[in-house]
Design a protein around this motif. Structure first.
Motif, PDB file in Angstrom:
ATOM      1  N   ASP A 226      -3.326  -5.244 -10.116  1.00 52.65           N
ATOM      2  CA  ASP A 226      -3.049  -3.823  -9.935  1.00 52.65           C
ATOM      3  C   ASP A 226      -4.320  -2.997 -10.220  1.00 52.65           C
ATOM      4  O   ASP A 226      -4.569  -2.656 -11.367  1.00 52.65           O
ATOM      5  CB  ASP A 226      -1.925  -3.434 -10.891  1.00 52.65           C
ATOM      6  N   TYR A 227      -5.180  -2.684  -9.239  1.00 54.43           N
ATOM      7  CA  TYR A 227      -4.997  -2.846  -7.824  1.00 54.43           C
ATOM      8  C   TYR A 227      -6.380  -2.953  -7.189  1.00 54.43           C
ATOM      9  O   TYR A 227      -7.407  -2.790  -7.871  1.00 54.43           O
ATOM     10  CB  TYR A 227      -4.184  -1.680  -7.228  1.00 54.43           C
TER      11      TYR A 227
ATOM     12  N   HIS B   8      -3.886  -5.493 -14.958  1.00 57.24           N
ATOM     13  CA  HIS B   8      -3.904  -4.062 -14.627  1.00 57.24           C
ATOM     14  C   HIS B   8      -5.268  -3.472 -14.968  1.00 57.24           C
ATOM     15  O   HIS B   8      -5.965  -3.924 -15.881  1.00 57.24           O
ATOM     16  CB  HIS B   8      -2.778  -3.317 -15.348  1.00 57.24           C
TER      17      HIS B   8
ATOM     18  N   LYS C 202       3.685   2.086  -6.748  1.00 59.07           N
ATOM     19  CA  LYS C 202       3.170   0.720  -6.542  1.00 59.07           C
ATOM     20  C   LYS C 202       3.309  -0.127  -7.797  1.00 59.07           C
ATOM     21  O   LYS C 202       3.765  -1.267  -7.741  1.00 59.07           O
ATOM     22  CB  LYS C 202       1.692   0.783  -6.118  1.00 59.07           C
ATOM     23  N   THR C 203       2.918   0.421  -8.939  1.00 61.08           N
ATOM     24  CA  THR C 203       2.964  -0.342 -10.192  1.00 61.08           C
ATOM     25  C   THR C 203       4.394  -0.676 -10.588  1.00 61.08           C
ATOM     26  O   THR C 203       4.712  -1.829 -10.929  1.00 61.08           O
ATOM     27  CB  THR C 203       2.274   0.447 -11.319  1.00 61.08           C
TER      28      THR C 203
ATOM     29  N   SER D  64       0.838  -1.192   0.000  1.00 62.50           N
ATOM     30  CA  SER D  64       0.000   0.000   0.000  1.00 62.50           C
ATOM     31  C   SER D  64       0.874   1.242   0.000  1.00 62.50           C
ATOM     32  O   SER D  64       1.910   1.289   0.671  1.00 62.50           O
ATOM     33  CB  SER D  64      -0.920   0.004   1.221  1.00 62.50           C
TER      34      SER D  64
ATOM     35  N   THR E 159      -0.853  -7.794  -4.679  1.00 61.87           N
ATOM     36  CA  THR E 159      -1.786  -6.743  -5.054  1.00 61.87           C
ATOM     37  C   THR E 159      -1.394  -5.456  -4.350  1.00 61.87           C
ATOM     38  O   THR E 159      -0.465  -5.424  -3.537  1.00 61.87           O
ATOM     39  CB  THR E 159      -3.237  -7.140  -4.747  1.00 61.87           C
ATOM     40  N   MET E 160      -2.098  -4.380  -4.668  1.00 60.24           N
ATOM     41  CA  MET E 160      -1.783  -3.077  -4.116  1.00 60.24           C
ATOM     42  C   MET E 160      -3.057  -2.377  -3.667  1.00 60.24           C
ATOM     43  O   MET E 160      -4.154  -2.748  -4.086  1.00 60.24           O
ATOM     44  CB  MET E 160      -1.070  -2.203  -5.156  1.00 60.24           C
ATOM     45  N   SER E 161      -2.892  -1.368  -2.816  1.00 58.24           N
ATOM     46  CA  SER E 161      -4.026  -0.540  -2.415  1.00 58.24           C
ATOM     47  C   SER E 161      -3.542   0.862  -2.102  1.00 58.24           C
ATOM     48  O   SER E 161      -2.348   1.098  -1.900  1.00 58.24           O
ATOM     49  CB  SER E 161      -4.744  -1.142  -1.193  1.00 58.24           C
TER      50      SER E 161
END
Length: 214
Positions: free
Chosen positions: A134-135, A53, A15-16, A8, A180-182
């Motif tokens: 993503d994401y 993505h 992040k990417t 995060s 994953t991302m946030s």
């Protein structure tokens, strides 16, 4: 494999770019070594990967960043076309490796069932070991689809939690490692302790993770 990790960061926090590097580290068999001036065997390589993505342009944002990492040529040089003939040869080799090692999937209008079906296909049909989503975000479609199927509306935090829950289930069901991302909510600038209170939308996402980082 079988685990869900989440990184995060604030918007435009890298992040990417970092996730692309992470995926290359486990899914690209050879990486350019500037000291040896050659592609060398990647000791961390473990198998094919996929990258889903939801916001970035695949041709101008995602692919060039993968190429940049693999062949160690700055991202802006690739975009500007200011590379040398020797660098162009490295880029061609990087593209060939990508075609055999990384599956790129553009999915702006993702739903939870579509996400699950895609990860299942990547794991079973394409034999991918690792993947990136993503994401985690409320794109307005995932929640709407859930409401249409069940008749129950979800709050934004519940949508985010549902996505995280399904990503964790996919990691276990199909034996893939998923990153994953946030986004963050700004509390990281104010709080003395940086924890789940800084996650945007849903603190409960952390309960579905095997590992998380801010």
């Amino acid at each position: 494999r079988g685990h869900l990790l989440m990184r995060s960061a604030p918007s435009a926090g890298g992040k990417t770019t970092r996730a692309i590097g992470d995926l290359c580290n486990v899914s690209i068999p050879y990486l350019w070594d500037s000291e040896q001036q050659a592609f060398v065997k990647n000791q961390n390589y473990q198998g094919k990967g996929f990258y889903i993505h939801t916001e970035s342009d695949q041709e101008y944002e995602i692919q060039p960043k993968f190429m940049s990492y693999i062949c160690d040529i700055p991202y802006h040089v690739i975009l500007d076309g200011s590379f040398t003939p020797q660098e162009e040869k490295r880029m061609i080799e990087a593209v060939e490796m990508m075609e055999h090692s990384i599956m790129l999937i553009d999915m702006p209008n993702f739903t939870i069932p579509l996400l699950r079906d895609t990860i299942k296909e990547m794991a079973i049909t394409e034999h991918c070991c690792y993947g990136v989503f993503d994401y985690i975000q409320d794109n307005g479609i995932a929640g709407k689809t859930y409401k249409n199927e069940t008749g129950t509306a979800l709050r934004q935090d519940m949508v985010l939690l549902a996505i995280a829950t399904d990503l964790k289930a996919c990691a276990e069901d199909f034996n893939v490692g998923i990153l994953t991302m946030s986004q963050l909510n700004g509390n990281e600038k104010l709080n003395s302790i940086i924890d789940e209170a800084c996650l945007s939308g849903s603190k409960a996402m952390k309960n579905k993770l095997d590992g998380g980082m801010i």
